[in-house]
Design a protein around this motif. Structure first.
Motif, PDB file in Angstrom:
ATOM      1  N   ARG A 154     -59.831 -13.585 -23.264  1.00 21.92           N
ATOM      2  CA  ARG A 154     -58.851 -12.652 -22.702  1.00 21.92           C
ATOM      3  C   ARG A 154     -58.005 -13.307 -21.627  1.00 21.92           C
ATOM      4  NH1 ARG A 154     -63.272  -8.764 -20.604  1.00 21.92           N
ATOM      5  NH2 ARG A 154     -64.088 -10.873 -20.241  1.00 21.92           N
ATOM      6  N   THR A 155     -58.640 -14.144 -20.791  1.00 22.89           N
ATOM      7  CA  THR A 155     -57.920 -14.798 -19.693  1.00 22.89           C
ATOM      8  C   THR A 155     -58.207 -16.292 -19.726  1.00 22.89           C
ATOM      9  OG1 THR A 155     -59.771 -14.355 -18.192  1.00 22.89           O
ATOM     10  CG2 THR A 155     -57.943 -12.770 -18.209  1.00 22.89           C
ATOM     11  N   LEU A 156     -57.158 -17.066 -19.531  1.00 26.63           N
ATOM     12  CA  LEU A 156     -57.275 -18.516 -19.608  1.00 26.63           C
ATOM     13  C   LEU A 156     -56.507 -19.155 -18.452  1.00 26.63           C
ATOM     14  CD1 LEU A 156     -57.053 -20.730 -22.761  1.00 26.63           C
ATOM     15  CD2 LEU A 156     -55.660 -21.298 -20.771  1.00 26.63           C
ATOM     16  N   VAL A 157     -57.099 -20.148 -17.829  1.00 31.63           N
ATOM     17  CA  VAL A 157     -56.421 -20.935 -16.797  1.00 31.63           C
ATOM     18  C   VAL A 157     -56.210 -22.339 -17.343  1.00 31.63           C
ATOM     19  CG1 VAL A 157     -56.565 -21.926 -14.482  1.00 31.63           C
ATOM     20  CG2 VAL A 157     -57.389 -19.602 -14.899  1.00 31.63           C
ATOM     21  N   ASP A 158     -54.961 -22.790 -17.316  1.00 32.77           N
ATOM     22  CA  ASP A 158     -54.622 -24.141 -17.760  1.00 32.77           C
ATOM     23  C   ASP A 158     -54.598 -25.051 -16.534  1.00 32.77           C
ATOM     24  OD1 ASP A 158     -53.774 -26.400 -19.041  1.00 32.77           O
ATOM     25  OD2 ASP A 158     -51.816 -25.610 -19.633  1.00 32.77           O
ATOM     26  N   ILE A 159     -55.644 -25.849 -16.396  1.00 37.06           N
ATOM     27  CA  ILE A 159     -55.791 -26.744 -15.245  1.00 37.06           C
ATOM     28  C   ILE A 159     -54.898 -27.966 -15.447  1.00 37.06           C
ATOM     29  CG2 ILE A 159     -57.411 -28.126 -13.891  1.00 37.06           C
ATOM     30  CD1 ILE A 159     -57.972 -25.149 -13.793  1.00 37.06           C
ATOM     31  N   GLY A 160     -54.037 -28.239 -14.472  1.00 36.33           N
ATOM     32  CA  GLY A 160     -53.097 -29.347 -14.630  1.00 36.33           C
ATOM     33  C   GLY A 160     -52.081 -29.040 -15.716  1.00 36.33           C
ATOM     34  N   GLY A 161     -51.637 -27.782 -15.771  1.00 36.47           N
ATOM     35  CA  GLY A 161     -50.783 -27.313 -16.865  1.00 36.47           C
ATOM     36  C   GLY A 161     -49.328 -27.709 -16.781  1.00 36.47           C
ATOM     37  N   ALA A 162     -48.924 -28.418 -15.726  1.00 35.10           N
ATOM     38  CA  ALA A 162     -47.561 -28.949 -15.580  1.00 35.10           C
ATOM     39  C   ALA A 162     -46.514 -27.848 -15.759  1.00 35.10           C
ATOM     40  CB  ALA A 162     -47.340 -30.119 -16.528  1.00 35.10           C
ATOM     41  N   ASP A 163     -45.616 -28.022 -16.745  1.00 25.77           N
ATOM     42  CA  ASP A 163     -44.499 -27.073 -16.889  1.00 25.77           C
ATOM     43  C   ASP A 163     -44.849 -25.871 -17.751  1.00 25.77           C
ATOM     44  OD1 ASP A 163     -44.574 -28.140 -19.412  1.00 25.77           O
ATOM     45  OD2 ASP A 163     -42.489 -28.810 -19.452  1.00 25.77           O
ATOM     46  N   VAL A 180     -59.705 -23.847  -7.945  1.00 30.38           N
ATOM     47  CA  VAL A 180     -58.872 -23.440  -9.079  1.00 30.38           C
ATOM     48  C   VAL A 180     -58.944 -21.921  -9.189  1.00 30.38           C
ATOM     49  CG1 VAL A 180     -59.305 -25.624 -10.260  1.00 30.38           C
ATOM     50  CG2 VAL A 180     -60.713 -23.630 -10.799  1.00 30.38           C
ATOM     51  N   PRO A 181     -57.993 -21.288  -9.866  1.00 33.87           N
ATOM     52  CA  PRO A 181     -58.015 -19.830  -9.997  1.00 33.87           C
ATOM     53  C   PRO A 181     -59.341 -19.329 -10.576  1.00 33.87           C
ATOM     54  CG  PRO A 181     -55.901 -20.690 -10.706  1.00 33.87           C
ATOM     55  CD  PRO A 181     -56.771 -21.875 -10.484  1.00 33.87           C
ATOM     56  N   ALA A 182     -59.853 -18.265  -9.996  1.00 30.86           N
ATOM     57  CA  ALA A 182     -61.201 -17.794 -10.325  1.00 30.86           C
ATOM     58  C   ALA A 182     -61.188 -16.671 -11.351  1.00 30.86           C
ATOM     59  CB  ALA A 182     -61.901 -17.321  -9.056  1.00 30.86           C
ATOM     60  N   GLY A 183     -62.344 -16.510 -12.004  1.00 24.70           N
ATOM     61  CA  GLY A 183     -62.625 -15.334 -12.806  1.00 24.70           C
ATOM     62  C   GLY A 183     -62.220 -15.371 -14.255  1.00 24.70           C
ATOM     63  N   ALA A 184     -61.609 -16.452 -14.736  1.00 26.88           N
ATOM     64  CA  ALA A 184     -61.194 -16.501 -16.139  1.00 26.88           C
ATOM     65  C   ALA A 184     -62.405 -16.732 -17.037  1.00 26.88           C
ATOM     66  CB  ALA A 184     -60.161 -17.599 -16.350  1.00 26.88           C
ATOM     67  N   ASP A 185     -62.263 -16.322 -18.289  1.00 30.20           N
ATOM     68  CA  ASP A 185     -63.368 -16.566 -19.215  1.00 30.20           C
ATOM     69  C   ASP A 185     -63.150 -17.809 -20.066  1.00 30.20           C
ATOM     70  OD1 ASP A 185     -62.435 -13.599 -21.106  1.00 30.20           O
ATOM     71  OD2 ASP A 185     -61.440 -15.539 -20.956  1.00 30.20           O
ATOM     72  N   CYS A 186     -62.024 -18.531 -19.813  1.00 32.90           N
ATOM     73  CA  CYS A 186     -61.805 -19.813 -20.480  1.00 32.90           C
ATOM     74  C   CYS A 186     -60.923 -20.685 -19.589  1.00 32.90           C
ATOM     75  CB  CYS A 186     -61.132 -19.602 -21.842  1.00 32.90           C
ATOM     76  SG  CYS A 186     -60.944 -21.126 -22.809  1.00 32.90           S
ATOM     77  N   TYR A 187     -61.278 -21.965 -19.513  1.00 33.19           N
ATOM     78  CA  TYR A 187     -60.492 -22.940 -18.752  1.00 33.19           C
ATOM     79  C   TYR A 187     -60.101 -24.067 -19.690  1.00 33.19           C
ATOM     80  CZ  TYR A 187     -61.577 -20.484 -14.468  1.00 33.19           C
ATOM     81  OH  TYR A 187     -61.654 -19.516 -13.494  1.00 33.19           O
ATOM     82  N   LEU A 188     -58.835 -24.437 -19.628  1.00 33.40           N
ATOM     83  CA  LEU A 188     -58.274 -25.471 -20.487  1.00 33.40           C
ATOM     84  C   LEU A 188     -57.763 -26.612 -19.618  1.00 33.40           C
ATOM     85  CD1 LEU A 188     -57.051 -26.400 -23.319  1.00 33.40           C
ATOM     86  CD2 LEU A 188     -54.980 -25.163 -22.603  1.00 33.40           C
ATOM     87  N   ALA A 189     -58.024 -27.837 -20.038  1.00 34.04           N
ATOM     88  CA  ALA A 189     -57.454 -29.004 -19.361  1.00 34.04           C
ATOM     89  C   ALA A 189     -56.993 -29.971 -20.440  1.00 34.04           C
ATOM     90  CB  ALA A 189     -58.472 -29.664 -18.446  1.00 34.04           C
ATOM     91  N   HIS A 196     -66.428 -24.961 -12.421  1.00 36.74           N
ATOM     92  CA  HIS A 196     -67.712 -24.265 -12.537  1.00 36.74           C
ATOM     93  C   HIS A 196     -67.820 -23.167 -11.487  1.00 36.74           C
ATOM     94  CE1 HIS A 196     -72.064 -23.563 -12.633  1.00 36.74           C
ATOM     95  NE2 HIS A 196     -72.071 -24.176 -13.810  1.00 36.74           N
ATOM     96  N   GLU A 197     -67.388 -23.465 -10.264  1.00 34.37           N
ATOM     97  CA  GLU A 197     -67.431 -22.470  -9.192  1.00 34.37           C
ATOM     98  C   GLU A 197     -66.539 -21.268  -9.488  1.00 34.37           C
ATOM     99  OE1 GLU A 197     -68.063 -25.886  -5.722  1.00 34.37           O
ATOM    100  OE2 GLU A 197     -66.180 -24.772  -5.873  1.00 34.37           O
ATOM    101  N   ALA A 198     -65.408 -21.517 -10.124  1.00 35.03           N
ATOM    102  CA  ALA A 198     -64.424 -20.461 -10.339  1.00 35.03           C
ATOM    103  C   ALA A 198     -64.671 -19.650 -11.605  1.00 35.03           C
ATOM    104  CB  ALA A 198     -63.027 -21.080 -10.419  1.00 35.03           C
ATOM    105  N   ALA A 199     -65.327 -20.248 -12.579  1.00 28.63           N
ATOM    106  CA  ALA A 199     -65.409 -19.643 -13.906  1.00 28.63           C
ATOM    107  C   ALA A 199     -66.401 -18.496 -13.955  1.00 28.63           C
ATOM    108  CB  ALA A 199     -65.793 -20.704 -14.934  1.00 28.63           C
ATOM    109  N   ALA A 200     -66.132 -17.565 -14.865  1.00 30.31           N
ATOM    110  CA  ALA A 200     -67.071 -16.486 -15.127  1.00 30.31           C
ATOM    111  C   ALA A 200     -68.330 -17.050 -15.796  1.00 30.31           C
ATOM    112  CB  ALA A 200     -66.414 -15.452 -16.043  1.00 30.31           C
ATOM    113  N   PRO A 201     -69.466 -16.344 -15.681  1.00 28.59           N
ATOM    114  CA  PRO A 201     -70.680 -16.797 -16.372  1.00 28.59           C
ATOM    115  C   PRO A 201     -70.415 -16.983 -17.866  1.00 28.59           C
ATOM    116  CG  PRO A 201     -71.195 -15.016 -14.863  1.00 28.59           C
ATOM    117  CD  PRO A 201     -69.698 -15.112 -14.907  1.00 28.59           C
ATOM    118  N   ASP A 202     -70.953 -18.062 -18.413  1.00 24.20           N
ATOM    119  CA  ASP A 202     -70.797 -18.375 -19.840  1.00 24.20           C
ATOM    120  C   ASP A 202     -69.347 -18.621 -20.254  1.00 24.20           C
ATOM    121  OD1 ASP A 202     -73.598 -18.044 -20.264  1.00 24.20           O
ATOM    122  OD2 ASP A 202     -73.305 -15.881 -20.447  1.00 24.20           O
ATOM    123  N   ALA A 203     -68.504 -18.925 -19.282  1.00 25.33           N
ATOM    124  CA  ALA A 203     -67.106 -19.217 -19.608  1.00 25.33           C
ATOM    125  C   ALA A 203     -67.015 -20.451 -20.489  1.00 25.33           C
ATOM    126  CB  ALA A 203     -66.296 -19.420 -18.332  1.00 25.33           C
TER     127      ALA A 203
END
Length: 353
Positions: A182-191, A243-252, A272-279
Motif C-alpha cells: 500500500r505504501t512504498l518509500v523509494d530510498i535515494g529516489g532522485a527525480d 528515512v520516512p517511517a511506517g511504510a510496508d515496502c522500501y525500495l532502493a 529497519h528502524e523506520a519500516a513496519a513489522p514484516d515490511a
C-alpha cells in the motif's frame, strides 16, 4: 594472351591479440569522442535523415575537417554511418543511444561520465596502493560531496541516473512485484522516475521519493508531469540519519552498491528502524555472476573502485549484508537485463553480543 587470374581475396581472420588489445587500450579516446558527439548533439541532428559533415559542423560550430575524422572513427564503432564519396553521415546501429530523450538513450550518461568520472580514473594506480577512491584524491573530497556543490553537476547527474533507470534498470523495475503493498518509500529516489513508473502501474500505490534535499528537488515536477503527484510525495533528508517511517515496502534502486559494507549497514539500519513489522525490502542492484549480460556487474564494480567506497556484490554478499541488518534474503530475481531484484523481509532485531 591468357588473362591473368584475379588477385585472391584474403580470407577474413580474427584480429591478432595485439590488435584486440590496442582497441581496448584506445577505449579512453573513443569515450571522449562519444562525449564530443553527445555534447554536439550529432545524433539529434541526424534524427530526420543524413546530413553532410559540413552541415553538421556548421550546426555544432565545429571544424568540419576535424569533425570528419571523429565521426569516421565512431562509424567504425557502429555509432554513425559515413558515406565517404558524398561526405555524408547517418545514424548507425548505436546512434539512437545518443539521441536526447530517445528510447534507450544514454546521452546523459555520456555527458556525466566524461565530466565527472574521466579525470579521476587517471589515479587508479594509486587507489590500488592506498585504498582511497581515485575520485576523492582528484577532487579533494568524496564524490557525492563534490557533486552537491554545483547545481549544474547535480542536474547532469540526475539526468544520467534517469537514463540508467530507463535503460539498464528498466527490466528490473518491470520485474518488481508489489502485491499487497500500500505504501512504498523509494530510498535515494532522485527525480522520482522509478516510483512514478511503479505508481502508474499500481493505481492504489501511495509513496514517498526520498533523497538529499538538493537531489529530490527535481522530483515534484516529474511527478506532476506523470500525473501521480496526488499519490506520491517527496521528502529531503539523509538516509544515514533517518528515512520516512511506517511504510510496508522500501525500495532502493542502485543505491547500496555506492557504499562499503559498514556504510550500507547504516542505511539498512535506518530502514529497519523506520519500516513496519514484516515490511518488504526491494533492492534493484547487480549481482556478480548473474543477470544478462553478467559483465555489466564487473564493469560497474570497476566504476565503484575508482569513484566511491562501494562495490558490486555476489548473492552470498547480499545474504550476509542483509542478515547483519536483520533482513532475511527471500530471493534474487534475475531479469532480462543486467540488474536483479533482491527481495528481503524485515525481521525482529537480533540480540548483539
Amino acid at each position: 594472351m591468357i588473362p591473368s587470374a584475379p588477385d585472391p581475396v584474403p580470407t577474413p581472420t580474427a584480429p591478432a591479440p595485439a590488435v584486440s588489445m590496442l582497441r581496448l587500450l584506445g577505449g579512453f579516446q573513443v569515450s571522449q569522442a562519444l562525449y564530443v558527439a553527445a555534447r554536439a548533439r550529432i545524433a539529434d541532428r541526424l534524427a530526420d535523415g543524413p546530413r553532410t559533415v559540413a552541415e553538421l559542423a556548421e550546426a555544432a560550430d565545429l571544424r568540419p575537417e576535424l569533425l570528419r575524422r571523429l565521426l569516421r572513427t565512431l562509424a567504425a564503432e557502429g555509432v554513425f554511418g559515413y558515406d565517404e564519396p558524398q561526405d555524408r553521415v547517418t545514424l548507425g546501429p548505436l546512434g539512437h543511444t545518443l539521441r536526447t530523450g530517445a528510447p534507450g538513450s544514454v546521452r546523459n550518461v555520456a555527458l556525466m561520465w566524461m565530466e565527472t568520472h574521466y579525470r579521476p580514473f587517471a589515479g587508479l594506480w594509486q587507489t590500488l596502493h592506498d585504498g582511497i577512491p581515485a575520485a576523492q584524491a582528484e577532487l579533494g573530497m568524496p564524490f557525492f560531496d563534490w557533486l552537491g556543490k554545483d547545481p549544474a553537476r547535480i542536474a547532469t547527474f540526475s539526468g544520467a541516473m534517469g537514463d540508467m533507470m530507463r535503460t539498464v534498470r528498466a527490466d528490473a523495475l518491470a520485474a518488481v512485484r508489489l502485491d499487497g503493498v500500500r505504501t512504498l518509500v523509494d530510498i535515494g529516489g532522485a527525480d522520482g522516475t522509478a516510483l512514478a513508473e511503479l505508481a502508474l502501474r499500481e493505481p492504489r500505490l501511495r509513496g514517498t521519493v526520498f533523497d538529499l534535499p538538493h537531489v529530490v528537488a527535481a522530483a515534484p515536477a516529474l511527478l506532476r508531469d506523470r500525473g501521480v503527484a496526488d499519490r506520491i510525495t517527496t521528502e529531503g533528508g539523509d538516509f544515514f540519519t533517518a528515512v520516512p517511517a511506517g511504510a510496508d515496502c522500501y525500495l532502493a534502486c542502485f543505491v547500496l552498491h555506492d557504499w562499503n559494507d559498514a556504510q550500507a549497514l547504516r542505511i539498512l539500519g535506518r530502514v529497519h528502524e523506520a519500516a513496519a513489522p514484516d515490511a518488504r525490502l526491494l533492492l534493484v542492484e547487480t549481482v556478480v555472476g548473474e543477470g544478462t549480460p553478467p559483465e555489466v556487474a564487473t564493469l560497474l564494480d570497476l566504476t565503484m573502485l575508482g569513484m566511491l567506497d562501494g562495490r558490486e556484490r555476489t548473492r552470498d554478499d547480499w545474504r550476509t549484508l542483509l542478515a547483519d541488518a536483520d533482513f532475511r534474503l527471500d530471493r534474487v530475481l534475475a531479469t532480462g537485463g543486467p540488474m536483479c531484484v533482491v527481495e528481503a523481509t524485515r525481521m525482529p532485531r537480533t540480540a548483539r553480543v
